[in-house]
Scaffold this motif. Structure first.
Motif, PDB file in Angstrom:
ATOM      1  N   LYS A 231      47.349  34.411  45.719  1.00  0.00           N
ATOM      2  CA  LYS A 231      47.622  34.732  44.315  1.00  0.00           C
ATOM      3  C   LYS A 231      46.606  35.740  43.790  1.00  0.00           C
ATOM      4  O   LYS A 231      46.949  36.675  43.067  1.00  0.00           O
ATOM      5  N   LYS A 235      47.354  39.569  42.448  1.00  0.00           N
ATOM      6  CA  LYS A 235      46.924  39.983  41.117  1.00  0.00           C
ATOM      7  C   LYS A 235      46.092  41.253  41.186  1.00  0.00           C
ATOM      8  O   LYS A 235      46.250  42.164  40.360  1.00  0.00           O
ATOM      9  N   SER A 238      48.358  44.156  42.033  1.00  0.00           N
ATOM     10  CA  SER A 238      49.284  44.489  40.951  1.00  0.00           C
ATOM     11  C   SER A 238      48.661  45.442  39.936  1.00  0.00           C
ATOM     12  O   SER A 238      49.365  46.209  39.289  1.00  0.00           O
ATOM     13  N   THR A 239      47.322  45.382  39.799  1.00  0.00           N
ATOM     14  CA  THR A 239      46.661  46.285  38.843  1.00  0.00           C
ATOM     15  C   THR A 239      46.636  47.722  39.341  1.00  0.00           C
ATOM     16  O   THR A 239      46.350  48.631  38.569  1.00  0.00           O
TER      17      THR A 239
END
Length: 319
Positions: A231, A235, A238-239
């Protein structure tokens, strides 16, 4: 013909898509909609970042600069393109053609450096998350953004100004707007010096930022792989997704144009590529980067909420 005879040329023929007259009206409406969407998207990004305090972070500050660049670029190119779709004489004034050449070269160079600055921002955010806001403080962000614009100017406009040559007839620009690689074939004198400067400048303004972006993401990849949870990795990645997509679109377009084999070259193909980075790309950037972003959506809701509240209060006061 020397530099003193530049003013003799009053206008040039801008071919555009006039070889396909049946497509001009549909293209006029299509490009008009895309241009309006580009103005709306980029203006929205700038407005939200200015009005919504939570968005005044390094990433969104750099996005504002990119949005302004997109507006500037498309506004300097698209309206003339639209006008020529409807005009019986497909021409562009000499002065505006030269201005387009300078401005497009400047903005293309600046975008390379802005993308590199944004890669640096992502590198610091992921590799040094606890020190991110300390490292990327307001002064550093302003210096990096202004540095991108300044280096872009001195690496493109100044060398071109010092080496630009007079044009020879026929004064026909078989393209959608005036750009240096196209005008290069129209210069009268020997262009070897200009081509050398272009190659050197290209290495500095295109290759160096691209290599910097690659190195930044290699370092980011190493840092992300050290994160234990899946996870957490998702994350972190994804940035970077939006920036990676923008880099791939920008540099991918350039590679298709300049690195493809000569057997695949065509003037019409070059025009389609120019439409992508002059018309389509400025429209896509704000949607890729921001308008589908959770923080940006939240900012839009709050700004709209404040506007509705003020409107309601104003109406109540007027009663």
């Amino acid at each position: 013909m020397g530099h003193e005879n530049f003013s003799v040329i009053s206008e040039l023929i801008l071919v555009g898509f006039s070889n396909y007259p049946q497509t001009e009206i549909p293209l006029f409406f299509l490009f008009s909609l895309v241009y309006l969407a580009s103005l709306f998207g980029n203006t929205t990004v700038i407005t939200l970042v200015i009005l919504y305090f939570s968005l005044q972070t390094p990433m969104y500050i750099f996005l504002c600069h990119l949005a302004f660049l997109n507006i500037f670029f498309s506004t300097f190119v698209v309206p003339k393109m639209l006008f020529n779709f409807l005009a019986s004489r497909k021409v562009i004034s000499y002065n505006f053609c030269i201005a387009q050449t300078y401005i497009t070269l400047f903005l293309e160079s600046t975008e390379c450096f802005l993308l590199a600055v944004m890669a640096l921002d992502r590198y610091v955010a992921i590799c040094y998350p606890l020190r991110y806001l300390l490292i990327m403080n307001w002064s550093v962000c302003v210096a990096l953004a202004l540095g991108a614009w300044t280096i872009g100017f001195f690496a493109s406009v100044v060398p071109l100004y010092l080496t630009i040559l007079p044009l020879c007839g026929p004064y026909v620009v078989d393209y959608t707007f005036c750009e240096l690689p196209i005008l290069l074939h129209m210069f009268c004198a020997d262009t070897s010096l200009l081509e050398t400067i272009m190659a050197t400048g290209g290495a500095g303004t295109v290759l160096f930022p691209f290599l910097f972006i690659i190195l930044s993401y290699l370092r980011i990849l190493v840092a992300v792989m050290t994160i234990d949870s899946i996870k957490g990795r998702k994350k972190a990645f994804s940035t970077c997704t939006s920036h990676l997509i923008a880099v791939i679109m920008y540099y991918g377009t350039g590679m298709i144009r300049y690195l493809r084999p000569k057997s695949l070259y065509s003037a019409e193909g070059d025009k389609l590529i120019s439409v992508f980075y002059a018309v389509i790309n400025p429209m896509l950037n704000p949607f890729i980067y921001s308008l589908r972003n959770k923080e940006m959506k939240e900012g839009m809701k709050k700004v709209m909420g404040k506007y509705k509240l003020k409107t309601t209060n104003h109406r109540l006061e007027s009663l």
